[in-house]
Scaffold this motif. Structure first.
Motif, PDB file in Angstrom:
ATOM      1  N   ASP A   1      25.478  19.160 -11.048  1.00 36.70           N
ATOM      2  CA  ASP A   1      25.227  18.087 -12.003  1.00 36.70           C
ATOM      3  C   ASP A   1      26.248  16.965 -11.783  1.00 36.70           C
ATOM      4  O   ASP A   1      27.452  17.194 -11.845  1.00 36.70           O
ATOM      5  CB  ASP A   1      25.340  18.647 -13.423  1.00 36.70           C
ATOM      6  CG  ASP A   1      24.933  17.652 -14.490  1.00 36.70           C
ATOM      7  OD1 ASP A   1      25.154  16.438 -14.305  1.00 36.70           O
ATOM      8  OD2 ASP A   1      24.422  18.091 -15.534  1.00 36.70           O
ATOM      9  N   PRO A   2      25.797  15.740 -11.541  1.00 36.20           N
ATOM     10  CA  PRO A   2      26.740  14.631 -11.318  1.00 36.20           C
ATOM     11  C   PRO A   2      27.711  14.422 -12.473  1.00 36.20           C
ATOM     12  O   PRO A   2      28.875  14.071 -12.255  1.00 36.20           O
ATOM     13  CB  PRO A   2      25.815  13.418 -11.137  1.00 36.20           C
ATOM     14  CG  PRO A   2      24.522  13.992 -10.649  1.00 36.20           C
ATOM     15  CD  PRO A   2      24.393  15.321 -11.348  1.00 36.20           C
ATOM     16  N   ALA A   3      27.245  14.661 -13.707  1.00 36.78           N
ATOM     17  CA  ALA A   3      28.137  14.482 -14.861  1.00 36.78           C
ATOM     18  C   ALA A   3      29.252  15.515 -14.846  1.00 36.78           C
ATOM     19  O   ALA A   3      30.404  15.216 -15.198  1.00 36.78           O
ATOM     20  CB  ALA A   3      27.333  14.587 -16.154  1.00 36.78           C
ATOM     21  N   VAL A   4      28.936  16.738 -14.431  1.00 38.77           N
ATOM     22  CA  VAL A   4      29.950  17.792 -14.335  1.00 38.77           C
ATOM     23  C   VAL A   4      30.924  17.472 -13.212  1.00 38.77           C
ATOM     24  O   VAL A   4      32.149  17.608 -13.365  1.00 38.77           O
ATOM     25  CB  VAL A   4      29.291  19.165 -14.111  1.00 38.77           C
ATOM     26  CG1 VAL A   4      30.348  20.231 -13.845  1.00 38.77           C
ATOM     27  CG2 VAL A   4      28.431  19.543 -15.308  1.00 38.77           C
ATOM     28  N   GLN A   5      30.408  17.026 -12.076  1.00 38.02           N
ATOM     29  CA  GLN A   5      31.278  16.682 -10.960  1.00 38.02           C
ATOM     30  C   GLN A   5      32.219  15.542 -11.320  1.00 38.02           C
ATOM     31  O   GLN A   5      33.392  15.550 -10.939  1.00 38.02           O
ATOM     32  CB  GLN A   5      30.423  16.314  -9.741  1.00 38.02           C
ATOM     33  CG  GLN A   5      29.642  17.485  -9.185  1.00 38.02           C
ATOM     34  CD  GLN A   5      28.780  17.121  -7.996  1.00 38.02           C
ATOM     35  OE1 GLN A   5      28.691  15.951  -7.617  1.00 38.02           O
ATOM     36  NE2 GLN A   5      28.133  18.106  -7.394  1.00 38.02           N
TER      37      GLN A   5
ATOM     38  N   ALA B   1      33.253  14.728 -14.455  1.00 34.68           N
ATOM     39  CA  ALA B   1      34.188  15.114 -15.508  1.00 34.68           C
ATOM     40  C   ALA B   1      35.175  16.170 -15.055  1.00 34.68           C
ATOM     41  O   ALA B   1      36.361  16.120 -15.406  1.00 34.68           O
ATOM     42  CB  ALA B   1      33.408  15.652 -16.717  1.00 34.68           C
ATOM     43  N   TYR B   2      34.686  17.125 -14.244  1.00 33.59           N
ATOM     44  CA  TYR B   2      35.538  18.290 -13.941  1.00 33.59           C
ATOM     45  C   TYR B   2      36.042  18.291 -12.502  1.00 33.59           C
ATOM     46  O   TYR B   2      37.167  18.684 -12.243  1.00 33.59           O
ATOM     47  CB  TYR B   2      34.749  19.564 -14.227  1.00 33.59           C
ATOM     48  CG  TYR B   2      35.619  20.802 -14.166  1.00 33.59           C
ATOM     49  CD1 TYR B   2      36.622  21.011 -15.092  1.00 33.59           C
ATOM     50  CD2 TYR B   2      35.439  21.745 -13.158  1.00 33.59           C
ATOM     51  CE1 TYR B   2      37.434  22.145 -15.043  1.00 33.59           C
ATOM     52  CE2 TYR B   2      36.241  22.872 -13.096  1.00 33.59           C
ATOM     53  CZ  TYR B   2      37.229  23.065 -14.040  1.00 33.59           C
ATOM     54  OH  TYR B   2      38.028  24.165 -13.988  1.00 33.59           O
ATOM     55  N   LEU B   3      35.195  17.885 -11.605  1.00 33.87           N
ATOM     56  CA  LEU B   3      35.566  17.962 -10.185  1.00 33.87           C
ATOM     57  C   LEU B   3      36.107  16.643  -9.659  1.00 33.87           C
ATOM     58  O   LEU B   3      36.443  16.538  -8.488  1.00 33.87           O
ATOM     59  CB  LEU B   3      34.357  18.413  -9.356  1.00 33.87           C
ATOM     60  CG  LEU B   3      33.745  19.751  -9.808  1.00 33.87           C
ATOM     61  CD1 LEU B   3      32.532  20.070  -8.951  1.00 33.87           C
ATOM     62  CD2 LEU B   3      34.763  20.865  -9.709  1.00 33.87           C
ATOM     63  N   GLY B   4      36.137  15.603 -10.498  1.00 33.83           N
ATOM     64  CA  GLY B   4      36.780  14.364 -10.107  1.00 33.83           C
ATOM     65  C   GLY B   4      35.948  13.479  -9.199  1.00 33.83           C
ATOM     66  O   GLY B   4      36.472  12.616  -8.501  1.00 33.83           O
ATOM     67  N   ARG B   5      34.628  13.669  -9.190  1.00 32.92           N
ATOM     68  CA  ARG B   5      33.776  12.836  -8.362  1.00 32.92           C
ATOM     69  C   ARG B   5      33.118  11.768  -9.218  1.00 32.92           C
ATOM     70  O   ARG B   5      32.880  11.946 -10.394  1.00 32.92           O
ATOM     71  CB  ARG B   5      32.699  13.695  -7.678  1.00 32.92           C
ATOM     72  CG  ARG B   5      33.288  14.761  -6.772  1.00 32.92           C
ATOM     73  CD  ARG B   5      32.214  15.616  -6.165  1.00 32.92           C
ATOM     74  NE  ARG B   5      32.796  16.715  -5.394  1.00 32.92           N
ATOM     75  CZ  ARG B   5      32.085  17.677  -4.816  1.00 32.92           C
ATOM     76  NH1 ARG B   5      30.777  17.685  -4.927  1.00 32.92           N
ATOM     77  NH2 ARG B   5      32.694  18.624  -4.134  1.00 32.92           N
ATOM     78  N   ALA B   6      32.785  10.667  -8.566  1.00 32.03           N
ATOM     79  CA  ALA B   6      32.172   9.549  -9.294  1.00 32.03           C
ATOM     80  C   ALA B   6      30.787   9.928  -9.787  1.00 32.03           C
ATOM     81  O   ALA B   6      30.041  10.665  -9.130  1.00 32.03           O
ATOM     82  CB  ALA B   6      32.078   8.325  -8.380  1.00 32.03           C
ATOM     83  N   ARG B   7      30.426   9.434 -10.978  1.00 28.79           N
ATOM     84  CA  ARG B   7      29.085   9.685 -11.509  1.00 28.79           C
ATOM     85  C   ARG B   7      28.068   8.904 -10.676  1.00 28.79           C
ATOM     86  O   ARG B   7      28.320   7.809 -10.222  1.00 28.79           O
ATOM     87  CB  ARG B   7      28.996   9.248 -12.968  1.00 28.79           C
ATOM     88  CG  ARG B   7      29.828  10.106 -13.908  1.00 28.79           C
ATOM     89  CD  ARG B   7      29.670   9.631 -15.343  1.00 28.79           C
ATOM     90  NE  ARG B   7      30.614  10.300 -16.231  1.00 28.79           N
ATOM     91  CZ  ARG B   7      30.336  11.401 -16.927  1.00 28.79           C
ATOM     92  NH1 ARG B   7      29.145  11.948 -16.827  1.00 28.79           N
ATOM     93  NH2 ARG B   7      31.235  11.941 -17.711  1.00 28.79           N
TER      94      ARG B   7
END
Length: 269
Positions: A257-261, A263-269
């Motif tokens: 999930d882009p939102a999870v990435q 928020a948690y994994l530090g990747r751009a939405r």
């Protein structure tokens, strides 16, 4: 390397959730730490709870186990409403936990530390204990035998039973905590970052131990930051962000999930 097993990929709900939170809110003064969380842990599942530092994961566990009182919401465990109940009463229903920071009694041996987990089901009265009645002696022998079996189950042999628990290595102290929690014969085990501070080999061993706990019929709610472990181990993941549920579902879908990435994994939405 931790690989995803077939059992960890199946749907495991049997007769609905063993634990559920509906609209859970926890406030500390003017700060709302948990804001309307819905969470359901299926009976027999390994359910992961993840999120950035400060997202509220440990606060959720504290609310579920009675260490903090919810400000609002409904909590049920195995069909019993638990919101507002105390720690001992909730534990007596079959819910056990470990803590983010190891909590062992400094002067106790490993065996004594594990036996602490049996206190709520030791029914011998004080007179029987004083006079060494047969029932009390039998109960004590049975508890010691069970504690020894659990030490073996978590990978600690009899050679450490008489050692002071706090003299063991960090990883072995974690295993003592898990054995102590299992000594209460829980229906659901809550683990708060059991892999923290461990090397790669130890992580694989503890992940396998969590699977074995589930194989004993014990459901698991697990907080952990190692996403490779969570992807391989969990049947379901719930993601928290600022005390609210950001995502919930199959680990592969949740972690993609882009939102999870973001928020948690530090990747751009």
């Amino acid at each position: 390397m931790i690989t995803r097993t077939a059992s960890a990929a199946r749907a495991v709900a049997v007769g609905g959730p063993i634990l559920a939170a509906e609209g859970l809110r926890v406030r500390f003064g003017g700060l709302e730490a948990i804001g309307g969380l819905d969470l359901a842990v299926a009976r027999g599942a390994i359910h992961g709870l993840i999120g950035p530092n400060g997202a509220g994961k440990t606060t959720v566990l504290n609310a579920l186990t009675g260490f903090v009182r919810p400000s609002a919401g409904r909590l049920t465990f195995d069909g019993v409403e638990t919101a507002g109940k105390g720690v001992a009463e909730i534990a007596s229903l079959g819910l056990a936990r470990t803590f983010q920071n190891i909590r062992l009694f400094g002067a106790m041996t490993v065996l004594e530390s594990v036996l602490v987990g049996a206190h709520r089901r030791f029914h011998a009265g004080p007179l029987a204990l004083v006079f060494g009645a047969r029932k009390a002696r039998e109960a004590e022998r049975a508890a010691i035998a069970e504690a020894a079996e659990l030490l073996d189950f978590v990978g600690l042999g009899p050679e450490v039973a008489a050692r002071v628990a706090t003299t063991l290595s960090y990883g072995h102290q974690r295993r003592v905590e898990i054995a102590r929690a299992l000594m209460s014969r829980p229906k659901l085990l809550l683990l708060d970052e059991p892999l923290a501070g461990m090397n790669a080999v130890e992580k694989v061993e503890i992940a396998d131990l969590v699977r074995q706990v589930r194989e004993r019929g014990i459901s698991v709610l697990l907080i952990e930051h190692d996403m490779a472990v969570m992807r391989a181990l969990c049947d379901r993941l719930t993601v928290l962000e600022y005390g609210k549920r950001l995502a919930d579902g199959d680990p592969e879908a949740v972690l993609a999930d882009p939102a999870v990435q973001a928020a948690y994994l530090g990747r751009a939405r």
